[in-house]
Each structure stands twice: as C-alpha cells, then as structure tokens.
Design an enzyme around this catalytic site. Sequence first.
Site, PDB file in Angstrom:
ATOM      1  N   ARG A 104       0.854  -1.182   0.000  1.00  0.00           N
ATOM      2  CA  ARG A 104       0.000   0.000   0.000  1.00  0.00           C
ATOM      3  C   ARG A 104       0.895   1.239   0.000  1.00  0.00           C
ATOM      4  O   ARG A 104       1.829   1.335   0.778  1.00  0.00           O
ATOM      5  CB  ARG A 104      -0.875   0.031   1.251  1.00  0.00           C
ATOM      6  N   HIS A 120     -15.022   6.317   5.689  1.00  0.00           N
ATOM      7  CA  HIS A 120     -13.932   5.510   6.247  1.00  0.00           C
ATOM      8  C   HIS A 120     -13.404   6.268   7.458  1.00  0.00           C
ATOM      9  O   HIS A 120     -12.759   7.312   7.323  1.00  0.00           O
ATOM     10  CB  HIS A 120     -12.824   5.307   5.215  1.00  0.00           C
ATOM     11  N   LEU A 121     -13.695   5.752   8.654  1.00  0.00           N
ATOM     12  CA  LEU A 121     -13.406   6.482   9.889  1.00  0.00           C
ATOM     13  C   LEU A 121     -12.418   5.717  10.754  1.00  0.00           C
ATOM     14  O   LEU A 121     -12.681   4.589  11.166  1.00  0.00           O
ATOM     15  CB  LEU A 121     -14.706   6.710  10.679  1.00  0.00           C
ATOM     16  N   ARG A 165      -5.442  14.966  13.331  1.00  0.00           N
ATOM     17  CA  ARG A 165      -5.442  15.941  12.225  1.00  0.00           C
ATOM     18  C   ARG A 165      -6.673  16.825  12.311  1.00  0.00           C
ATOM     19  O   ARG A 165      -7.781  16.368  12.615  1.00  0.00           O
ATOM     20  CB  ARG A 165      -5.416  15.219  10.875  1.00  0.00           C
ATOM     21  N   CYS A 179     -10.652   7.094  19.925  1.00  0.00           N
ATOM     22  CA  CYS A 179     -12.084   7.313  20.018  1.00  0.00           C
ATOM     23  C   CYS A 179     -12.712   6.521  21.170  1.00  0.00           C
ATOM     24  O   CYS A 179     -13.663   6.979  21.799  1.00  0.00           O
ATOM     25  CB  CYS A 179     -12.746   6.933  18.695  1.00  0.00           C
TER      26      CYS A 179
END
Length: 394
Positions: free
Chosen positions: A87, A204-205, A237, A280
């Site tokens: 990736r 996409h979190l 960010r 989170c």
Amino acid sequence: MSNNILVINCGSSSLKFALINPQTQEALLTGLAEKLGHADAYITSKYDGVKEVTQLDEGNHAGAMHAIIATLKARDLFDQVAAVGHRVVHGGENFKASTLIDEHVIAEVEACAKLAPLHNPANLLGIRTAIECFPTLKQVVVFDTAFHQTMPEHAYLYAVPMALYREHGVRRYGFHGTSHRYVSAEAAKVLGLPLDNSAIVVAHLGNGASAAAILNGKSVDTTMGLTPLEGLVMGTRSGDIDPGAHAYIGAQLGLDLDGVTDLLNKQSGLLGLSELSNDCREIEDAAAEGHKGALLALNVFCYRLAKQIAALTVSLGRLDAVVFTGGIGENSSIIRAKVIEQLGFLGLTLDAAANDAAIRGKAGKISDAAGPAALVVNTNEELMIALDTAALTA
C-alpha cells in the site's frame, strides 16, 4: 506452485502484514508490528487462530520485515509467497491504477513524498526492505489515490492560479481509495444494487478519516485533498481549517510553516479538541462520564462528518446508501447514531438495535426500511491489495 500474496501496509511507526490466498480470499497469516523506532517495539502475528507476541530485537522497519520472514519460515510459509503487494498513500496524477514496481515507480513514489510526508517515506521503507528480503519476487504497489482519479475537474481543482496545477500538481487527490473501492462494491452486493447503477457515500473512519461519493462504482468526490490533512476531523489531524489560520497560529506561537503543519497533523483533531486522547474509545468512555472535552470532540467530529456526507450527495444526484467502515466506523455505534440522526432530512432513519449489534466484526444494515440505507461494512484493504497484486503478477 503457490500463488499466495504477502501484503505489506507500512506506516510511520507500524507495519501491518498479511499472507493471503487470492483465490480463496483466505488470510493464512496476519500481523502487526507496532512502536517501530522505539525500544519497546514488538510484533503480533496470528496463524491458525493462535496469536503470538514477540519483542523486536531491531525496533525498526527492517527489523519488522526480518521478523515477518522468520515467522513465515517458522510456519513453512516462506516458499509459498508468490509476490508482494504494497500500500502506498500518494501516487499523484501519474498512477491511476495499481502497478508493478520498478526503479521508475520507486522514483515517482519518492517524488510524491512531499505531498504525503507522514506516509510515503514509510511506504518506501517497506518497499525497499521487502525488495532486499524478497529479491526474486515481483512486487506491486497499490495507491490510495488511484481510485479517486475518476473525479471530474470541477471536483478536484482548487480555485488558485491554474499554473499551480499545471506546473506543481496542486489539486485534490483523495485518499483511502483502496478501502472506498472495496467497501462500495460490498455495500452494493449487500443491498442488491448493481454497482454500475448505484449512488453511495462511504465514510472511512479511523485515526485518519475520509468520506467519498461513489457513483456507479467510480469516485466522483471525496473529502481529503492535496494531502491527507483536508476534510473530516481525525485522530490528530484538524481536517478543514481556514488557510489564513496558518499565518495567525504561526505568529501567535512563534512557529514557522512546518511547525504549524506539524501542529495541525499531530496535535489537533480529536486529541486537540478533547485535550485527552486521539483514541475514540477513550473519548467515548470519558464522554459517558461527563468529560466536557470528550463530549465536545465527539460533537464536532459527528457534525463535521454529517455535514460532509450531505455535501457529497450533491455530486451523486441521489442517495442509495451511507456506509460506515474503518476502525471507528465499524465499532462506534454512538458516532453512527449521532451522524444518522443529523442526516434525517435525507430520509435516513436508524435501527437502534441493529446499530448497537454492529460492532466487533459484525456488519450489515443499520437503518429502517424506508429511505436511503445506512450500513456497516468491514473494510478489507489487504484483500484488495492481494487481488490487484495477483492480477498484475499472474
């Protein structure tokens, strides 16, 4: 001869890997090396349902690759690796699809490092180390930006002098493309929609977060831009911020442009708002206990996400589904509920029981029957990388 693909997803301080059979789509071996660059770096691998954690003697990316090779050999899997897929976050405009790695490709990835300074250098480390460790195998790079190369000009251009685009490539590129590509296709399958006649927004979190509008299987807009800093609130960010704030923040804190950029990339987002954590899970736990910073961070995160999803529907013309994925999207029923509630005007309605059940690997539809669907799809970037690698090296 084996056709198993070794997938390498190299971050600045971590290295995720998997050995995947592209025909059965089965992951034979998975793992993650963490805290690279630190004395307490370690690697976790999972094989045949058994997890193993090992401290790394060399606490860097090369050490992690050597540990992966040792793990493959210990499981008699080393000789079953047919090719390696990597990736890479930023491919600029030169790469509209995955490609075989050669010196030219490596040079182009290196040239894009200025556009993704937190990611491309780490991706290059993984590529170079893998070439050293597997010198006889073909290797493929899969770009996060490639999927978004179908965006129209009016979506990807900034309102700045066109010379900046023509001469310096200043435009919106978008990221998480491999995840958005996989998840949108899976969502269409779940809903019984033909992919070439679908209008889907994927969120996409995770510590990095982006949403994308995907029309008939192609990306037509997304929230990230020239770099992965634009768009949604993320772990550390800031996401969208007034460009004029850069000069103001720099003047107030005595920082140069690099210092301000570093602050917006590494000290902002959920961490900056909560003054607690970029995780989170920790923020949700603290919010449940009444921590004001944690509550504020969740509210800003969800509001910004709902606003961006609504904006992305403009590029679709209609909305068939909103899909949640990534570490937060797949596991935070609280965030999904808050976002869907704010999108009620688009016809989205929550099935609370289904939403609460969609955690820890469980996925599916989380909305009531009427209106656009909301659902959770577990992303699988590693599988997409393996499939692309297998196709290019067959």
